[in-house]
Design a protein around this motif. Structure first.
Motif, short mmCIF file in Angstrom:
data_model
loop_
_atom_site.label_atom_id
_atom_site.label_comp_id
_atom_site.label_asym_id
_atom_site.label_seq_id
_atom_site.Cartn_x
_atom_site.Cartn_y
_atom_site.Cartn_z
N PHE A 4 -34.99 0.11 -1.61
CA PHE A 4 -34.59 0.59 -0.30
C PHE A 4 -33.08 0.50 -0.20
O PHE A 4 -32.48 -0.41 -0.75
CB PHE A 4 -35.19 -0.27 0.81
CG PHE A 4 -36.68 -0.31 0.83
CD1 PHE A 4 -37.42 0.83 1.10
CD2 PHE A 4 -37.36 -1.49 0.62
CE1 PHE A 4 -38.80 0.79 1.13
CE2 PHE A 4 -38.74 -1.54 0.64
CZ PHE A 4 -39.46 -0.39 0.89
N ASP A 5 -32.50 1.42 0.52
CA ASP A 5 -31.08 1.27 0.84
C ASP A 5 -30.96 0.86 2.30
O ASP A 5 -31.97 0.65 2.99
CB ASP A 5 -30.29 2.54 0.51
CG ASP A 5 -30.68 3.74 1.36
OD1 ASP A 5 -31.35 3.57 2.41
OD2 ASP A 5 -30.31 4.87 0.98
N ASP A 8 -32.92 3.08 4.77
CA ASP A 8 -34.38 2.88 4.76
C ASP A 8 -34.75 1.62 5.55
O ASP A 8 -35.68 1.64 6.35
CB ASP A 8 -34.91 2.74 3.32
CG ASP A 8 -34.77 4.01 2.51
OD1 ASP A 8 -34.91 5.10 3.10
OD2 ASP A 8 -34.51 3.91 1.30
N LEU A 12 -36.99 1.45 8.93
CA LEU A 12 -38.19 0.62 9.05
C LEU A 12 -38.08 -0.34 10.23
O LEU A 12 -39.04 -0.53 10.98
CB LEU A 12 -38.43 -0.15 7.75
CG LEU A 12 -38.83 0.70 6.54
CD1 LEU A 12 -38.83 -0.12 5.26
CD2 LEU A 12 -40.18 1.36 6.77
N CYS A 37 -32.83 11.83 8.26
CA CYS A 37 -33.63 10.73 8.80
C CYS A 37 -35.11 11.08 8.72
O CYS A 37 -35.93 10.27 8.25
CB CYS A 37 -33.21 10.44 10.24
SG CYS A 37 -34.11 9.06 10.98
N ARG A 40 -36.38 10.92 5.18
CA ARG A 40 -36.59 9.54 4.74
C ARG A 40 -37.87 8.96 5.35
O ARG A 40 -38.62 8.26 4.67
CB ARG A 40 -35.40 8.67 5.12
CG ARG A 40 -34.19 8.89 4.23
CD ARG A 40 -32.99 8.12 4.78
NE ARG A 40 -31.83 8.23 3.92
CZ ARG A 40 -31.51 7.37 2.96
NH1 ARG A 40 -32.28 6.32 2.74
NH2 ARG A 40 -30.44 7.54 2.23
N LEU A 44 -41.06 7.57 3.27
CA LEU A 44 -41.62 6.22 3.49
C LEU A 44 -43.11 6.30 3.82
O LEU A 44 -43.89 5.46 3.36
CB LEU A 44 -40.86 5.51 4.61
CG LEU A 44 -39.42 5.10 4.28
CD1 LEU A 44 -38.66 4.73 5.55
CD2 LEU A 44 -39.40 3.97 3.27
#
Length: 158
Positions: A4-5, A8, A12, A37, A40, A44
Motif C-alpha cells: 500500500f502507499d 491507499d 482505507l 481515487c 484505487r 482495493l
C-alpha cells in the motif's frame, strides 16, 4: 501483505470513518482527484481488501438483547471435520462471527439473539446437535463496551 502507499492507507482510513462518503469527499480527504481515487477504491475492492459495505445496527434497538460468546471443542482434529463444522456455523444466522482458536477449546463464536429463551432454542436445536461438537461453553455479555471498531492500519513500510 499487499503493498500500500500513503494514498491507499488514507483511502482505507477514510472508508472506515464513513463508508457512505462520496468518491469526491474521499478524494478531497486524501488529496487525490476523483478519478484516480475511484480507480484505487475499485482496485482495493477487487483485491478483496475492502470486503464490502454494511450498516452497523444497534442490536438492542432491533430487539437483539443477548450476545453470547460460545466456545466449542470438536472431536477428531482433521481438515474435513473442521471444514464441516465451520460451514455449519457459517450457515447459522445468529452466529455473527467465528474464529478457530488455540488453547483448550477449538472455536469461538459470537452469537446474537433476542433473549435467553432464543439462545436456549439455538443451543438445543442447532449447536448441540452438530456431530463434531464434544463440548460447548457459553459466556454471556453483560455490557457492550466496543464492537465494530476500526482497524488500526499498519504504517507504510519504506
Amino acid at each position: 501483505m499487499p503493498k500500500f502507499d500513503e494514498f491507499d492507507l488514507a483511502i482505507l482510513a477514510a472508508l472506515q470513518d464513513n463508508a457512505r462518503a462520496t468518491n469526491v469527499e474521499i478524494a478531497d480527504k486524501v488529496n487525490l482527484s476523483p478519478s484516480p481515487c475511484l480507480r484505487r477504491i475499485r482496485l482495493l475492492e477487487e483485491a478483496g481488501i475492502v470486503k464490502g459495505y454494511r450498516a452497523d445496527l444497534d442490536r438492542q434497538a432491533v430487539g437483539l438483547e443477548l450476545t453470547v460468546f460460545v466456545h466449542f471443542k470438536v472431536i477428531r482434529h482433521n481438515r474435513e471435520n473442521a471444514d464441516e463444522f465451520q460451514q455449519a456455523l457459517v450457515e447459522i444466522p445468529e452466529v455473527v462471527s467465528c474464529y478457530m482458536i488455540s488453547g483448550d477449546l477449538d472455536f469461538l463464536a459470537e452469537v446474537v439473539v433476542e433473549n435467553l429463551a432464543a439462545y436456549e432454542r439455538l443451543l438445543t436445536e442447532k449447536l448441540l446437535v452438530l456431530p463434531q461438537v464434544t463440548d460447548i461453553r457459553s459466556n454471556f455479555a453483560i455490557r457492550n463496551v466496543k464492537t465494530g471498531g476500526k482497524l488500526k492500519l499498519p504504517p507504510m513500510k519504506s
